[in-house]
Design a protein around this motif. Structure first.
Motif, PDB file in Angstrom:
ATOM      1  N   UNK A 191      26.420  -2.234   8.466  1.00 24.35           N
ATOM      2  CA  UNK A 191      26.514  -2.818   9.801  1.00 24.35           C
ATOM      3  C   UNK A 191      25.429  -2.177  10.668  1.00 24.35           C
ATOM      4  N   UNK A 192      25.324  -2.586  11.916  1.00 23.94           N
ATOM      5  CA  UNK A 192      24.377  -1.938  12.809  1.00 23.94           C
ATOM      6  C   UNK A 192      24.800  -0.497  13.046  1.00 23.94           C
ATOM      7  N   UNK A 193      23.892   0.333  13.546  1.00 22.50           N
ATOM      8  CA  UNK A 193      24.141   1.768  13.684  1.00 22.50           C
ATOM      9  C   UNK A 193      25.412   2.018  14.487  1.00 22.50           C
ATOM     10  N   UNK A 194      26.197   2.963  14.028  1.00 20.68           N
ATOM     11  CA  UNK A 194      27.493   3.228  14.651  1.00 20.68           C
ATOM     12  C   UNK A 194      28.576   2.302  14.134  1.00 20.68           C
ATOM     13  N   UNK A 195      28.297   1.625  13.023  1.00 20.54           N
ATOM     14  CA  UNK A 195      29.175   0.566  12.532  1.00 20.54           C
ATOM     15  C   UNK A 195      30.462   0.999  11.875  1.00 20.54           C
ATOM     16  N   UNK A 196      30.750   2.300  11.811  1.00 21.11           N
ATOM     17  CA  UNK A 196      32.053   2.716  11.289  1.00 21.11           C
ATOM     18  C   UNK A 196      33.181   2.201  12.179  1.00 21.11           C
ATOM     19  N   UNK A 197      32.909   2.082  13.483  1.00 16.15           N
ATOM     20  CA  UNK A 197      33.881   1.475  14.395  1.00 16.15           C
ATOM     21  C   UNK A 197      34.217   0.054  13.939  1.00 16.15           C
ATOM     22  N   UNK A 198      33.204  -0.667  13.481  1.00 12.65           N
ATOM     23  CA  UNK A 198      33.394  -2.047  13.030  1.00 12.65           C
ATOM     24  C   UNK A 198      34.290  -2.071  11.800  1.00 12.65           C
ATOM     25  N   UNK A 199      34.038  -1.177  10.841  1.00 14.90           N
ATOM     26  CA  UNK A 199      34.869  -1.114   9.641  1.00 14.90           C
ATOM     27  C   UNK A 199      36.330  -0.900  10.004  1.00 14.90           C
TER      28      UNK A 199
END
Length: 448
Positions: A191-199
């Motif tokens: 995902x875009x950078x910082x995408x652990x939030x998205x997961x």
């Protein structure tokens, strides 16, 4: 059942991972743990993801071993202090990924970047098991997190949600690496950078969680950047739309794309502090009580420029706006905002998209193809956004903001308000960003 995500600072060291363990095991509802790659231990430290990006670039150019050694040292220090026996597995995984196929640099970069979260999840799962807790590492591909094949900007595919629901059948605590999924062809895509939030948000949606908890390094979402204002007001409750607007406009505490899966499933998001888990934090939900005035937060971001186009009787020319935006599309430029008048229109874009060569080409094309009276590019702008659903029912918010900026001696370059009336945006020169934010904060939060 809760899905819990921990950011990079929450996993930066063995000591932090021990805090994560205590937080997860203190609540039996916390069944799914999404982890980032280890972040900075100190202000001057490096994030593991940054080291991996440098490592990938180095190997693409022929020499990335020094960065790989630094990544291995970070993991080795954590593993040694946690006293878990996974270092050989981590070392083998990292060597395998850096020696992978480099014929597609973007795909190679994604595979290397993702190894930070992937290996951190394996370490965390091993530590949980060592402490006597039934826990397992879950690979996103095995779990069925399928995404578009768009390196660095993956989007979840709808079938993922049905796959992820089956994880509810698994026993114990599930440790899932954030930031990446797998394409339909089986390649790692981030995902875009910082995408652990998205997961975390995707898993909360797919597994029909009761709540999505996002642990970071602050007690709450603040009403303004704490680097600008000392001890700013904490926000106790936000709506999804308010948080989305604030995240877009510069609030780094939560990824702006991460709210979408949780919003669609109606799952509340709770932002909390790993280092102070007893703090109330900030809750994000569909609706809230509007008891704090029209503005809930003030966000700002720099790096914008404005393409200002003027043409007499522009408003009577059918298709003018479409043709203008088509020129930008041809040049691969996405736009952010388009405030306009009857004879003029401004297109706000991220400045990094517009180098001197592209700018000259865009200006020439607009001049020739649209026969405009003038076109000019204004660089180095900051966008400051006032956000609050209370603005819908409050009269005079715009005037109050404009007066505050005028009294502070800040010239307004641009004003834009969306049709939802949840946000109001002011463009100012970058050098006046902090002064403008402080003036607005004083006007809306310090005046009784």
């Amino acid at each position: 059942m809760k899905v819990v995500k921990f950011g990079g600072t929450s996993l930066a060291s063995a000591e932090q991972i021990k805090k994560v363990f205590q937080i997860v095991t203190s609540d039996s509802m916390r069944k799914v743990v999404v982890v980032s790659a280890p972040g900075k231990r100190t202000k001057d430290d490096s994030k593991v993801t940054d080291l991996l990006i440098a490592c990938a670039n180095g190997y693409i150019q022929g020499d990335g071993e020094s960065y790989l050694d630094q990544v291995l040292e970070r993991f080795e220090e954590i593993i040694r202090e946690l006293d878990v026996d996974v270092m050989e597995q981590i070392r083998a995984d990292l060597y395998e990924v850096v020696q992978g196929d480099k014929s597609d640099p973007a795909a190679y970069m994604d595979a290397v970047k993702a190894s930070g979260e992937d290996n951190c999840a394996k370490i965390v799962a091993a530590y949980f098991r060592k402490q006597g807790v039934k826990a397992q590492y879950i690979n996103p591909g095995v779990a069925g997190l399928i995404v578009t094949n768009d390196p660095g900007n993956a989007q979840v595919l709808p079938q993922s949600y049905d796959h992820l629901y089956k994880l509810r059948q698994e026993d114990g605590v599930l440790i899932v690496p954030g930031f990446f999924g797998y394409s339909e062809s089986g390649r790692v895509v981030t995902f875009s950078r910082g995408g652990s939030d998205i997961t975390g948000s995707i898993l909360a949606n797919g597994m029909k969680a009761t709540i999505y908890e996002n642990f970071t390094d602050v007690d709450a979402v603040y009403a303004v950047n704490p680097n600008f204002i000392s001890k700013p007001a904490e926000i106790k409750e936000l709506t999804y739309q308010e948080m989305r607007e604030l995240s877009y406009a510069g609030f780094a505490v939560f990824h702006d794309e991460a709210l979408i899966p949780a919003f669609r499933a109606g799952i509340p998001v709770h932002i909390k502090n790993t280092n102070n888990p007893q703090a109330p934090g900030t809750k994000i939900m569909h609706t809230r009580q509007h008891t704090n005035g029209p503005v809930i937060g003030i966000a700002s971001d720099t790096g914008f420029c404005s393409i200002n186009v003027s043409k007499y009787l522009m408003n009577r020319e059918v298709g003018f706006g479409r043709r203008l935006l088509h020129i930008l599309e041809d040049e691969g430029i996405s736009y952010e905002h388009t405030p306009s008048g009857i004879d003029d229109i401004s297109v706000i874009v991220r400045q990094q998209q517009l180098n001197e060569e592209i700018e000259a080409r865009v200006v020439a094309r607009i001049t020739d193809e649209l026969a405009v009276d003038s076109v000019a590019v204004e660089r180095n702008l900051a966008m400051i956004m006032l956000v609050g659903e209370g603005m819908r029912s409050n009269v005079g918010t715009m005037a109050r903001a404009a007066i505050a900026l005028a009294n502070a001696g800040v010239n307004i370059e641009m004003i834009n308000q969306g049709s939802s009336e949840v946000s109001m945006m002011f463009g100012v020169k970058e050098e006046e960003e902090k002064k403008a934010v402080c003036a607005l904060y004083e006007a809306f939060f310090l005046v009784v």
